[in-house]
Design a protein around this motif. Structure first.
Motif, PDB file in Angstrom:
ATOM      1  N   ASP A  72       0.822  -1.220   0.000  1.00 21.83           N
ATOM      2  CA  ASP A  72       0.000   0.000   0.000  1.00 21.83           C
ATOM      3  C   ASP A  72       0.853   1.266   0.000  1.00 21.83           C
ATOM      4  O   ASP A  72       0.435   2.286  -0.530  1.00 21.83           O
ATOM      5  CB  ASP A  72      -0.949  -0.003   1.206  1.00 21.83           C
ATOM      6  N   VAL A  76       0.389   5.063  -1.914  1.00 27.11           N
ATOM      7  CA  VAL A  76       0.439   6.354  -1.220  1.00 27.11           C
ATOM      8  C   VAL A  76       1.580   7.206  -1.783  1.00 27.11           C
ATOM      9  O   VAL A  76       1.392   8.370  -2.149  1.00 27.11           O
ATOM     10  CB  VAL A  76       0.599   6.168   0.306  1.00 27.11           C
ATOM     11  N   HIS A 102      -4.876  10.381   2.079  1.00 29.27           N
ATOM     12  CA  HIS A 102      -4.454   9.171   2.794  1.00 29.27           C
ATOM     13  C   HIS A 102      -4.347   9.432   4.295  1.00 29.27           C
ATOM     14  O   HIS A 102      -3.535   8.816   4.986  1.00 29.27           O
ATOM     15  CB  HIS A 102      -3.112   8.685   2.237  1.00 29.27           C
ATOM     16  N   LYS A 105      -4.436   6.366   6.562  1.00 28.14           N
ATOM     17  CA  LYS A 105      -3.360   5.395   6.390  1.00 28.14           C
ATOM     18  C   LYS A 105      -2.010   5.875   6.920  1.00 28.14           C
ATOM     19  O   LYS A 105      -1.285   5.105   7.562  1.00 28.14           O
ATOM     20  CB  LYS A 105      -3.192   5.060   4.904  1.00 28.14           C
ATOM     21  N   ILE A 106      -1.635   7.097   6.635  1.00 27.79           N
ATOM     22  CA  ILE A 106      -0.280   7.556   6.942  1.00 27.79           C
ATOM     23  C   ILE A 106       0.054   7.462   8.431  1.00 27.79           C
ATOM     24  O   ILE A 106       1.101   6.911   8.782  1.00 27.79           O
ATOM     25  CB  ILE A 106      -0.021   8.959   6.369  1.00 27.79           C
TER      26      ILE A 106
END
Length: 187
Positions: A72, A76, A102, A105-106
């Motif tokens: 992933d 990103v 994102h 996620k980050i």
């Protein structure tokens, strides 16, 4: 008797779709687990159960749990890399908007200890750059990585426009102070 090319193409498409659904399910389940656990606490069985797949399916696609995240990270980093133009000092708002897409996620990637993998993936763009610009690009990538990391850890509290204005001011001062020349002797 030869295999019908149309059937083969349909099978290929079905396999690609199946792969995408499995990967998406594992990724989403892992991010959900990371919201409440450290990556070291998450076991393959638990991830598979949360994703609704078998261990065999997991191991068909990945070797380690962190491989799900590494996969992933490419997405990103690619999204952010696409926004970085030739003059970073005027692209901050575009870059920060790409990062903000994102925002879930980050911080979870950083919590999982994947910071160096993110930076390595961002730095993949250096391979395509002429040698005289590699040091400059590496320096700017480091600035972007650190800014994004600090912003993510803070929960993306500062608005994009405010961040972009301040970062543009800072990077313009780097150019004015000829700090950028230290990164690239060609300037």
């Amino acid at each position: 008797m030869p295999i019908n090319p149309i059937k083969l193409e349909n099978l290929r498409k079905a396999n690609e779709e199946s792969h995408r659904l499995i990967v998406d399910s594992l990724r989403e389940a892992l991010y959900n687990l990371l919201e409440t656990k450290e990556i070291s606490e998450i076991k393959v069985n638990e991830l598979c159960h949360a994703a609704g797949v078998s261990r065999g399916v997991f191991y068909k696609h990945y070797y380690l749990i962190t491989d799900v995240l590494k996969d992933d990270i490419k997405t990103v980093a690619s999204d952010v890399r696409k926004t970085i133009g030739p003059d970073i000092s005027i692209n901050w708002e575009i870059i920060l908007n790409a990062v903000y897409q994102h925002k879930r996620k980050i911080p979870l990637l950083l919590k999982a200890g994947m910071g160096m993998e993110i930076l390595d993936e961002i730095n993949r763009s250096i391979d395509a750059v002429p040698d005289q610009y590699k040091l400059r690009i590496a320096a700017w990538n480091g600035i972007i990585f650190n800014v994004v990391g600090i912003w993510a850890v803070s929960g993306f509290k500062r608005p994009i426009k405010e961040m972009a204005d301040k970062l543009t001011e800072i990077t313009m001062h780097l150019y004015d102070a000829e700090v950028a020349a230290a990164f690239d002797p060609q300037l």
